[in-house]
Design a protein around this motif. Structure first.
Motif, PDB file in Angstrom:
ATOM      1  N   GLN A 178      -4.809   8.135   4.300  1.00 45.79           N
ATOM      2  CA  GLN A 178      -3.366   8.232   4.075  1.00 45.79           C
ATOM      3  C   GLN A 178      -2.567   8.566   5.332  1.00 45.79           C
ATOM      4  OE1 GLN A 178      -2.176   7.247   1.158  1.00 45.79           O
ATOM      5  NE2 GLN A 178      -4.327   6.886   0.607  1.00 45.79           N
ATOM      6  N   ALA A 225      -5.175  -2.125   5.575  1.00 49.11           N
ATOM      7  CA  ALA A 225      -4.714  -2.045   4.190  1.00 49.11           C
ATOM      8  C   ALA A 225      -5.796  -1.485   3.278  1.00 49.11           C
ATOM      9  CB  ALA A 225      -4.272  -3.424   3.709  1.00 49.11           C
ATOM     10  N   GLN A 242      -5.428   1.845   1.058  1.00 48.58           N
ATOM     11  CA  GLN A 242      -5.358   1.647  -0.387  1.00 48.58           C
ATOM     12  C   GLN A 242      -6.650   1.975  -1.130  1.00 48.58           C
ATOM     13  OE1 GLN A 242      -4.141  -2.441  -0.440  1.00 48.58           O
ATOM     14  NE2 GLN A 242      -2.082  -2.016   0.322  1.00 48.58           N
ATOM     15  N   GLU A 243      -7.786   1.844  -0.456  1.00 48.69           N
ATOM     16  CA  GLU A 243      -9.066   2.013  -1.145  1.00 48.69           C
ATOM     17  C   GLU A 243      -9.886   3.207  -0.671  1.00 48.69           C
ATOM     18  OE1 GLU A 243     -11.338  -1.611  -1.198  1.00 48.69           O
ATOM     19  OE2 GLU A 243      -9.516  -2.862  -1.207  1.00 48.69           O
TER      20      GLU A 243
END
Length: 444
Positions: free
Chosen positions: A239, A230, A234-235
């Motif tokens: 992708q 995650a 997200q960080e």
């Protein structure tokens, strides 16, 4: 000895595997002899796929070829629709020679050489499991040179330790494998992979060890790696992440003390843990990959030996020697591995003595089995050692210049030779004697 798969004692009182009498196998192919139950291997591969089909997750089952890798085995895996893990140029070459689909090959290993990477890139394999920063940079550079983009999974060391032998526990932080999380190496690896030309970061990988009899270790590792997954998405701009590889290590029965779970139990626990973790994180379910090796071939293999000399030390021990040992099965010496055995030519006779099975190598540590309960053993008997399909052939050597055994697949009453027995000429085939040593030394 516990009988796996198609093994049974036939009406002649002989061990039979795949519908073939073991005494006939010995008569035709000699000993030592690795015998593989083809139907059991196929059934196990199908059981893994069937278990995943009930989960609703996208999945891939990749056979870990380091457990047992031959041309015939690669063909068998291809026929059953599994992917394939390799860990060296030799295993990759074997797979490609067997016409295994390159897009279904994953390349593991903590020190892939430039030649191996170039070989894999040229073949168009499916993915590299990247183990360290050196490899990440090297792979990127070589991929750019070839004008391709390599899909990669980063191998993580999640810090999960399981109850197994120290040498086959690989998920802890103090391991030669993978990027550890606590030091920040894994985070840096993600960031570097995202920025490296020639590679595309598609997944994360972890492997916590081998010969595992419970699911808690998998659940803990999945939770840890899912949180990291995650963060990566997200960080750290990862992708393209879609693959979540939880490794292998599913245990098998070697002796009555071993209590492995059923395949369905392992898969249900893994799938449930993945769903729970990704639901909690609000992420789309990934494609889940597992890498069984031992559990596909281990119980399917039986090694047949011929009994030779015996040594009885009154009040101490009786040694019975066979015409093989640590050259064809180094696992007892390496891991203190324990096996079961029976007299394949006298399978219905009641055990009457306790003996220790010694190998023929010039090593005190060349012991296959301590304290085996057998009928009164005689020279010429055929000793069958069960569950020798994983890592025995793979680790076999020419120690003491012993020639390596033949390998046969048995199924439905037929036996097919898949690896020829080495001759002594094979053993010396790559030797070279410099001309300066020939003069006057090798005269007849």
């Amino acid at each position: 000895m516990f009988l796996h798969g198609t093994s049974r004692v036939n009406e002649k009182g002989h061990l039979e595997i795949g519908g073939v009498d073991s005494t006939e196998l010995v008569s035709k192919f000699g000993t030592p002899l690795y015998v593989f139950d083809e139907q059991l291997m196929r059934d196990t591969m199908r059981a893994y796929k069937a278990a995943w089909e009930t989960t609703g997750l996208r999945y891939e089952v990749a056979y870990a070829s380091k457990a047992f890798c031959t041309l015939a085995m690669c063909r068998l895996v291809a026929e059953e629709g599994l992917a394939l893990d390799v860990v060296s140029g030799g295993e990759l070459h074997t797979a490609l020679k067997a016409n295994f689909p390159p897009e279904l090959i994953h390349f593991h290993g903590n020190n892939k050489t430039p030649d191996e990477i170039e070989q894999a890139l040229a073949a168009g394999i499916g993915a590299f499991v990247v183990d360290n920063f050196h490899e990440l940079a090297l792979l990127g550079a070589l991929a750019v040179q070839q004008g391709v983009v390599a899909d990669v999974l980063l191998r993580l060391a999640p810090g999960v330790e399981v109850h197994t032998h120290e040498y086959i526990s690989t998920g802890k932080e103090d391991s030669k494998f993978g990027f550890d999380l606590s030091s920040g190496a894994a985070e840096q690896a993600v960031k570097q992979a995202v920025q490296t030309k020639g590679v595309r970061l598609v997944g994360l990988h972890s492997h916590i060890g081998s010969q595992i009899f419970e699911t808690e270790g998998f659940k803990l590792a999945i939770d840890i790696v899912a949180k990291f997954y995650a963060q990566a998405v997200q960080e750290w701009a990862a992708q393209d992440l879609t693959v979540f590889n939880v490794g292998g290590g599913f245990g098998i029965r070697y002796t009555e003390e071993d209590a492995p779970l059923q395949i369905q139990e392992y898969i249900e626990a893994i799938a449930t843990a993945v769903k729970a973790s990704f639901d909690r994180l609000g992420l789309e379910y990934p494609e889940v990959v597992i890498e069984p090796g031992r559990s596909i071939v281990g119980n399917a293999g039986t090694t047949l030996y011929t009994v030779g000399s015996s040594k009885d030390i009154p009040g101490v021990r009786k040694y019975v020697s066979v015409n093989g040992g640590m050259a064809d099965n180094p696992r007892p010496a390496l891991y203190q591995a324990v096996y079961e055995a029976m007299l394949a030519n006298r399978a219905t006779e009641v055990p009457s003595e306790v003996v220790s099975i010694a190998g023929k190598a010039c090593e005190s540590g060349d012991m296959l089995i301590w304290d085996a309960k057998l009928p009164a053993v005689q020279a010429g008997d055929i000793l069958a050692v069960s569950s020798t399909g994983a890592y025995n052939y793979s680790m076999a050597s020419n120690y003491n210049r012993i020639a390596r055994p033949a390998v046969v697949f048995v199924q439905n009453g037929h036996a097919d030779l898949v690896v020829k027995r080495e001759s002594y000429d094979d053993v010396v085939a790559l030797d070279i004697v410099p001309a300066r040593l020939m003069n006057g030394v090798l005269s007849k």
